[in-house]
Scaffold this active site. Structure first.
Site, PDB file in Angstrom:
ATOM      1  N   GLU A  46       0.828  -1.203   0.000  1.00 23.05           N
ATOM      2  CA  GLU A  46       0.000   0.000   0.000  1.00 23.05           C
ATOM      3  C   GLU A  46       0.865   1.257   0.000  1.00 23.05           C
ATOM      4  O   GLU A  46       1.711   1.432   0.876  1.00 23.05           O
ATOM      5  CB  GLU A  46      -0.902   0.047   1.239  1.00 23.05           C
ATOM      6  CG  GLU A  46      -1.980  -1.011   1.288  1.00 23.05           C
ATOM      7  CD  GLU A  46      -2.864  -0.874   2.522  1.00 23.05           C
ATOM      8  OE1 GLU A  46      -3.932  -1.499   2.531  1.00 23.05           O
ATOM      9  OE2 GLU A  46      -2.493  -0.159   3.480  1.00 23.05           O
ATOM     10  N   CYS A  47       0.644   2.125  -0.957  1.00 20.05           N
ATOM     11  CA  CYS A  47       1.228   3.472  -0.985  1.00 20.05           C
ATOM     12  C   CYS A  47       2.749   3.410  -0.792  1.00 20.05           C
ATOM     13  O   CYS A  47       3.475   3.011  -1.691  1.00 20.05           O
ATOM     14  CB  CYS A  47       0.550   4.355   0.062  1.00 20.05           C
ATOM     15  SG  CYS A  47       0.728   6.128  -0.245  1.00 20.05           S
TER      16      CYS A  47
END
Length: 462
Positions: A337-338
């Site tokens: 994620e990210c």
């Protein structure tokens, strides 16, 4: 009418503001610290998606901080968590998100639905009589919002505070003024950077900062109230019988999920960890920054964080880089994620164009931006179901891996040039999207390799 499954009373305040940057995080943490110093049990919650403010609230209260949001989290879970907290706490503090009436649903909506009085924090450093007008407007904008009062923040002097107090149409709302600390536009105790506040665990003097904020609050009428006076803000929290949460199935039973966790990978919702545990997963935490290798595991979760601030240390951990590559080459799943996605890429270029290499496992490069490149609530439709979450980043990622999904705004259909891409590269799934795991546990189980989804089917639109 639904009969209640549980009902508990507890003093509760929702700390809100007219806008971001008014000091509501500092006030919430200071209140938590002040009450804790009085020997009271405090539980703090944060409205909306936020990873950084909760670190301060956890340090101040000594208890895990969960997020509340009518859409991302869902009101059933909101009510269940608050009721459980009320059963064991003396005080519940909820920090709002942005301004009191910003977003959808707003912090004001939550206050109305749950009957929680609002403590309005206003940065009064550059106003006098207009303070009263602003407070009156906030009161009248949504008349059904319950009010506790108003606290003026970053006040210059006792004379300034008196001017602010005199400007109120309703004198009973005045709960005091907190003096400005330091000088300049950023006169505040809790430092910031591009994604928000610096997390408490990154500052060696974090507790001293909180105690200083609590000391300042103790000088206000709010901080000098007797505990009996606080009972006026007692709220009953209940969970309807048909609102009880159903635990997920044990889709991850017998599987070990390795979770990166340190200053570079710190954007972790406690509720996500609870969800993984509820599905039967064993969690193995590791710190890339500490030079740790990948634990023996079936799947890896690389949460968001600040890899761009720790590029040298991440690249120095060549053993972990080799472990992750071997993990992917063995076809074992990774959900990134990210910041986790950026760390798997080939590199990150800062705003001045200087390039820092990353682990080079996913074919993509990131470029830091001077302004926000993505912000807001998002939903992500996967074959297993629709996950809810959000996006918040200051970089752009150019990736050669194929997209297998694209997020969209809450309750909207997917648009090709909007939202965040979900990339697949072998067994890696990566996106700027921060998922709220309890919104669809089965979809998370699928991302982590459970035998629940066939990924070769087309991904549905939201």
């Amino acid at each position: 009418m639904n009969s209640s499954l549980s009902s508990h009373r507890c003093v509760a305040l929702l700390v809100a503001a007219p806008a971001s940057g008014q000091g509501k995080t500092t006030v919430t943490a200071a209140l938590a610290c002040w009450h804790t110093r009085q020997g009271r049990r405090v539980r703090v919650f944060k409205c909306g998606p936020d990873f950084l403010d909760p670190y301060w609230h956890q340090l101040a209260s000594g208890a895990t901080v969960h997020n509340l949001d009518g859409w991302m989290v869902g009101m059933d879970e909101v009510r269940a968590r608050l009721s459980a907290a009320a059963a064991e706490a003396d005080v519940i503090l909820i920090e709002g998100v942005m301004g009191l009436f910003d977003g959808s649903p707003t912090a004001a909506d939550l206050a109305v639905q749950l009957g929680i009085p609002v403590l309005l924090v206003v940065d009064a450093s550059a106003m006098a009589g207009s303070f009263g007008a602003l407070v009156l407007g906030m009161q009248q904008y949504q008349p059904d919002v319950p009010w506790a009062g108003v606290l003026a923040n970053r006040v210059g002097s006792s004379m300034h505070a008196q001017m602010l107090q005199n400007s109120l149409r309703d004198p009973a709302l005045w709960l005091g003024a907190v003096q400005r600390m330091g000088s300049g536009k950023d006169a505040q105790l809790l430092p910031e950077r591009h994604l928000g506040l610096v997390a408490a665990h990154e500052l060696p003097d974090a507790m001293a900062r909180l105690n200083a904020a609590a000391d300042a609050l103790a000088e206000t009428p709010l901080g000098q109230m007797d505990w009996t006076d606080w009972q006026r803000w007692s709220v009953e929290f209940s969970v309807p019988a048909d609102g009880a949460l159903t635990p997920p199935e044990p889709w991850l039973q017998g599987r070990t999920v390795a979770v990166a966790s340190d200053a570079a990978f710190s954007f972790i919702y406690p509720a996500n960890l609870d969800c993984l545990h509820a599905m039967g997963a064993s969690l193995a935490f590791f710190s890339p920054l500490a030079g740790e290798r990948l634990p023996v595991c079936d799947a890896v979760w690389l949460p968001g964080g600040y890899p761009e601030l720790h590029a040298d240390k991440l690249m120095a951990n060549v053993a972990l880089q080799a472990d992750l590559l071997a993990h992917v080459q063995a076809g074992k799943p990774v959900w990134a994620e990210c910041g986790g996605m950026l760390a798997l890429g080939h590199g990150i270029a800062d705003a001045q164009g200087e390039h820092s290499p990353m682990w080079g496992i996913v074919p993509g490069t990131a470029q830091m931006q001077p302004r926000l490149a993505g912000l807001g609530m998002q939903q992500c439709a996967l074959q297993a179901g629709v996950l809810r979450g959000h996006t918040f980043h200051y970089s752009r990622f150019v990736c050669q891996a194929p997209e297998v999904a694209r997020t969209s705004r809450a309750n909207q259909r997917v648009q090709p040039d909007k939202g965040e891409a979900v990339y697949q590269y072998g067994s890696v799934y990566a996106s700027y999207f921060h998922a709220w795991f309890p919104s669809h546990p089965r979809a998370i189980a699928a991302l982590l390799g459970a035998e629940t989804v066939q990924w070769d089917e087309p991904v549905p639109s939201a």
